[in-house]
Write an enzyme that holds these catalytic residues in place. Sequence first.
Site, short mmCIF file in Angstrom:
data_model
loop_
_atom_site.label_atom_id
_atom_site.label_comp_id
_atom_site.label_asym_id
_atom_site.label_seq_id
_atom_site.Cartn_x
_atom_site.Cartn_y
_atom_site.Cartn_z
N GLY A 112 32.16 38.97 67.16
CA GLY A 112 30.79 38.99 67.67
C GLY A 112 30.41 37.61 68.20
N ARG B 108 42.04 33.17 60.37
CA ARG B 108 40.78 32.45 60.12
C ARG B 108 40.96 31.38 59.04
NH1 ARG B 108 36.13 37.18 60.50
NH2 ARG B 108 35.88 36.99 62.74
N LYS C 180 31.14 47.55 64.45
CA LYS C 180 29.88 46.79 64.32
C LYS C 180 28.99 47.07 65.53
CE LYS C 180 31.74 43.09 61.49
NZ LYS C 180 32.12 41.67 61.44
N GLY D 48 38.42 39.32 63.69
CA GLY D 48 39.37 39.49 62.59
C GLY D 48 40.25 40.72 62.73
#
Length: 388
Positions: free
Chosen positions: A366, A28, A187, A343
Site C-alpha cells: 500500500g 522486510r 486489502k 509482503g
Amino acid sequence: MLEKNQRVLIRVDFNVPVNNGTITDASRINSALPTIRHFLNLGMSIVLMSHFGRPNGFDDNYSLKFLVAHLSKLLNQKVLFSSDIRDLDVLNLIKPGEILLLENLRFYSEETQNDGVFAELLSKYGDVYVNDAFGTSHRKHASIQKIQEFFPNKSYMGFLLEKEVSELKKIQKSSLAPQTVIVGGSKIGSKIHMLKTFLNKADNILIGGGMAFPFIKYMGGQIGGSLCNNDELEVVKKFLIQSEKSATKIVLPIDCIVTDSISLKTNIKSCDIMSIPDGYMGVDIGLNSVQLFQKFITNSKLILWNGPMGIFETQEFSSGTKAITNAIAEFTASSGYSLIGGGDTVSAISEFSKKSQFSYISTGGGAMLDFFRNQNLPGILDLKTIIR
Ligand code: 3PG
C-alpha cells in the site's frame, strides 16, 4: 549528534508473510538489517518496534515473540523481548550494544488512532527515533507519525526508507509507456482509494484477486461468498465514474476459480466471474483472465504490481498468481521495467520465480502505491535527515 550511550528507537515493518508458522519471505526483515547494524556498530542500544497483521486487541496468534529467535540468529546476538509496552522498567535491562524488541504495536488500539499519549510513551524508549518502516509509512499511526513530535530534530530516516524513496522517485519520473498497474490481494478498503492516483497516469489498471469482487458486484455480477464489503461499492462507483473520463483502461478478470470451502478445497471449478454460484467463493483468476492479463503485460514497457491474484499459498488456488509472476518475469527479461511491492506479492514471486528476474522490489505494498500519489507520506514528511 549520535552518542554511544544513547538508545535508538527504530520503527521497522516486520509485518512479514507467514504460512503455518513459517516466514515465507523475510525481505522486510533483511532489508532493515543495515540500519540495525549501523547503530550496533556505533555501540548504541536498539529498541525495535513493529506491527504484525491486523489484530483486534491482544492476541497470541499475532505476537512478535516468534521473531526473537529469527532476529538473534540473523544478528548473532541475544534479542530481549518486552510483552508489555507500557512497562518501561524493561529499559533498565538493556545495555549499550543490546537489542530489545517490543510486542506488536497493534495490540494497543492507540497505535492506529495516532494517539499522542501512546506516542509519548513509545518515545520514552529512545533518545533518537528512526523510521525504517517504509511499508507502513502511509499510515497515520502513533509509532509512525505522532511520535515524531516527541523527537524534534532527532527523527531520522533509516537506510531502507532512504533507498525506497530514492528508487521510487526515479520510477515516478519515468516516461516509459505504456504503463500497466496490476493490483490484487485482499486489502480492498485502502487500495481502491490509491488506484485513483493512476487514472490518466497509467495506461491500464488490471484488477485481480480479492480486489476484483466489489467491482464485479457493483457491475451487477453474482459473486457468491467472495470477498466484498458493501461499504466499498460506493467507492467503486466513484472510481469507475472517474475512470470513464480518464484515458486509463480498467481491466477486470472475466473468469475465476471458485470453491465451496477454502480449508477443505472441495468442489473447485472455473466459472464466469459474473455468475459465481451461491455457496462458492472466488479464490483465483481463471485461465481466460490470465491470457487477457498476459496480453496487457506483453504490450507494456513499465509494470507496477501489488497484490496476488488469489490465495496463492494454497497450491490449488495458485495458478493465476504463478502465471502472472512468470509473465512479468518474461516481460522483464525482454527489457521491460517491473516494480513489485508488498509482503505477499514478494513472497509469491520468490515462490514461483527468482527475485532477480524483476527490476525493483519494494518492501511496501500500500505504501508503494500511495507514494505515487504523495511522496510526502505521513511517516516520511518530517524526516529531513538521513542517518550516516
Ligand atoms: C503492509 O503489509 O502493507 C504494511 O505492513 C502495512 O500494513 P497495513 O496495511 O495493515 O497497515
